[in-house]
Design a protein around this motif. Sequence first.
Motif, mmCIF file in Angstrom:
data_model
loop_
_atom_site.group_PDB
_atom_site.id
_atom_site.type_symbol
_atom_site.label_atom_id
_atom_site.label_comp_id
_atom_site.label_asym_id
_atom_site.label_seq_id
_atom_site.Cartn_x
_atom_site.Cartn_y
_atom_site.Cartn_z
ATOM 1 N N LEU A 155 15.595 -11.648 -10.594
ATOM 2 C CA LEU A 155 16.216 -10.511 -11.279
ATOM 3 C C LEU A 155 15.416 -10.145 -12.524
ATOM 4 C CD1 LEU A 155 18.646 -8.571 -11.371
ATOM 5 C CD2 LEU A 155 19.821 -10.259 -12.781
ATOM 6 N N GLY A 156 14.996 -8.890 -12.587
ATOM 7 C CA GLY A 156 14.244 -8.414 -13.731
ATOM 8 C C GLY A 156 12.751 -8.692 -13.671
ATOM 9 N N LEU A 197 25.866 -4.674 -8.377
ATOM 10 C CA LEU A 197 25.019 -3.540 -8.722
ATOM 11 C C LEU A 197 23.915 -4.029 -9.649
ATOM 12 C CD1 LEU A 197 24.720 -0.405 -8.490
ATOM 13 C CD2 LEU A 197 25.975 -0.278 -10.657
ATOM 14 N N TYR A 198 22.663 -3.811 -9.265
ATOM 15 C CA TYR A 198 21.518 -4.260 -10.047
ATOM 16 C C TYR A 198 20.834 -3.047 -10.680
ATOM 17 C CZ TYR A 198 22.372 -8.315 -7.088
ATOM 18 O OH TYR A 198 22.968 -9.367 -6.423
ATOM 19 N N GLN A 199 20.642 -3.113 -11.974
ATOM 20 C CA GLN A 199 20.048 -1.989 -12.682
ATOM 21 C C GLN A 199 18.562 -1.852 -12.329
ATOM 22 O OE1 GLN A 199 21.547 0.337 -14.514
ATOM 23 N NE2 GLN A 199 23.495 -0.664 -14.016
ATOM 24 N N TYR A 257 18.915 -5.436 -3.025
ATOM 25 C CA TYR A 257 17.655 -5.365 -3.769
ATOM 26 C C TYR A 257 17.860 -4.755 -5.151
ATOM 27 C CZ TYR A 257 15.204 -6.161 0.666
ATOM 28 O OH TYR A 257 14.745 -6.696 1.836
ATOM 29 N N GLN A 258 16.942 -5.109 -6.052
ATOM 30 C CA GLN A 258 16.822 -4.444 -7.344
ATOM 31 C C GLN A 258 15.538 -3.616 -7.314
ATOM 32 O OE1 GLN A 258 15.575 -6.842 -10.721
ATOM 33 N NE2 GLN A 258 16.815 -5.621 -12.139
ATOM 34 N N PHE A 259 15.666 -2.296 -7.459
ATOM 35 C CA PHE A 259 14.495 -1.423 -7.455
ATOM 36 C C PHE A 259 13.739 -1.614 -8.765
ATOM 37 C CE2 PHE A 259 12.436 2.854 -7.626
ATOM 38 C CZ PHE A 259 11.698 2.717 -6.468
ATOM 39 N N ARG A 260 12.409 -1.853 -8.684
ATOM 40 C CA ARG A 260 11.672 -2.271 -9.870
ATOM 41 C C ARG A 260 10.381 -1.480 -10.106
ATOM 42 N NH1 ARG A 260 8.147 -7.342 -9.487
ATOM 43 N NH2 ARG A 260 7.118 -7.217 -7.468
ATOM 44 N N VAL A 269 10.697 -3.967 -4.726
ATOM 45 C CA VAL A 269 12.047 -4.460 -5.025
ATOM 46 C C VAL A 269 12.026 -5.944 -5.323
ATOM 47 C CG1 VAL A 269 13.208 -2.714 -3.615
ATOM 48 C CG2 VAL A 269 12.494 -4.858 -2.560
ATOM 49 N N ASN A 270 13.047 -6.386 -6.055
ATOM 50 C CA ASN A 270 13.368 -7.803 -6.191
ATOM 51 C C ASN A 270 14.502 -8.124 -5.223
ATOM 52 O OD1 ASN A 270 11.525 -8.467 -8.270
ATOM 53 N ND2 ASN A 270 12.895 -7.617 -9.817
#
Length: 491
Positions: free
Chosen positions: A84-85, A250-252, A335-338, A469-470
């Motif tokens: 994450l992040g 929900l992932y920022q 996924y977390q869009f990065r 993505v993460n």
Amino acid sequence: MPSSTIRSISITVSNEDGAAAAPTRRPRAGRRKAAARSLGQRAVRLVARWWPVLLLLPAVALLLFEASRLRGSPPAPATPVSSLGRLDPTTRLVHGVREPCLKLLGPKSLANLVFPEGTKRDSVVKRITYKSDDNDYDTYHSEVNSTYLLQHAEATRFNLFTGFQTLAEREDSFKVVRFTDMYYFAASKLSCRRRVQCVGILMQVNETVNVHCGFYSDSGGFKISDEDRRYMRACKVVVSTCAFGGGDDLYQPIGMANSSIGRVCYVAFWDEVTLSTQEAEGKVIGDDGMIGRWRIIVVKSLPFVDQRLNGKIPKMLSHRLFPEARYSIWVDSKYQFRRDPIAVLEALLWRTNSTFAISEHGARSNIYDEGQAIVQKHKATPEEVEVQLTQYRQDGMPGEKRLHGLKALAEASVIVRELTPAPNHFMCVWFNEVVRFTSRDQLSFPYVLWHLSMPGMSMFPVCTRRDLVNSLGHTRKVKPLTQTNPESSAS
């Protein structure tokens, strides 16, 4: 007697005497051998009697040893969240040199980047129209078709949201129809108001398709508030995700350049179950409808009992939800869009003159191998997979690993596309296949790709998807939908 006579006297020992004297050493050796034989026999009898215990003792000792090791070792973390992040680039080896999987423009280049007028790709489909008239529904429910439709609706999942696509309509949905538009024009700059004032006719040939593509009836479900609709209509570039049934957090998004802020909409579709689940986790929607960068759209009256199928609506039909948008990026909720969305569009669409980009499947390449894997992993029943693959075999679907120069299987967790007629047509047909058969969209993607051979489609490798993505995995089990009648829930 003289001494000489005495010296000559000899004593003889007979053989009998020697034989009698020899056994004086043998009884000891015999006793030892007899004792050894007796001891061996006792040992054999003990082993024969107690062999289960002898086998059990080492196992118990090993078990106690392993238990002491586990007791002394620190507990492993339940769910790793280290990704994450994370913003570091994903790399791969190319000719012995490690290179980034996705080469993106830097912030300075993005600040000066101008959107292209449109991808310069000559597409077969110039126009697409959707079957979404309530009057057509009345026609379908004529006395002639009512019995057939009842059976058809039970065999598939077509409903008021999708329309009741027949097999003949399914076949026609892959075809492009040529027709001629006639435009009257005047000799002067003023537009002619009557045809008698016009001095010529401009003939234009268009290629169009007419397909079912969701939102067939106003009573079909997937209700969105007017305020949310106005927000969605204003979006030109959209990154979207969804979580129905409370399954995922929900992932920022991260990695956005300052120049892209204000040019991109981030939209997350939730149902009321997810809303209550997230509120319990402390994620409350603000007065502006936002949580962080995400605009939360709460959907009511979901049209399907299968929550996976409800999730295909924002995934595949973004062109219906965002009618004024030019580009969309879909990201699965696990996924977390990065990455910066504008940079992703430039790298995956504009740089390659593509209109549609999707990740290759990392494990398999063949549609029939994928069907077996879906059954083995219990992601669909053997019966429904067999129905789908039997239909595809009858239609002549080959088991090739590559179709039209592309890998046959896609991993559809990240989809980047331009919202133009050809990609929209592809997604409509793909959505209808998912509704008709299984919810596993990887299984129907090769069939649609084989049928349409859409110009402008590209597929990026798995390492590129990992760079976008993460991966965080699914958080909790999805709760099933209890409301099954959109009409009753809408009233």
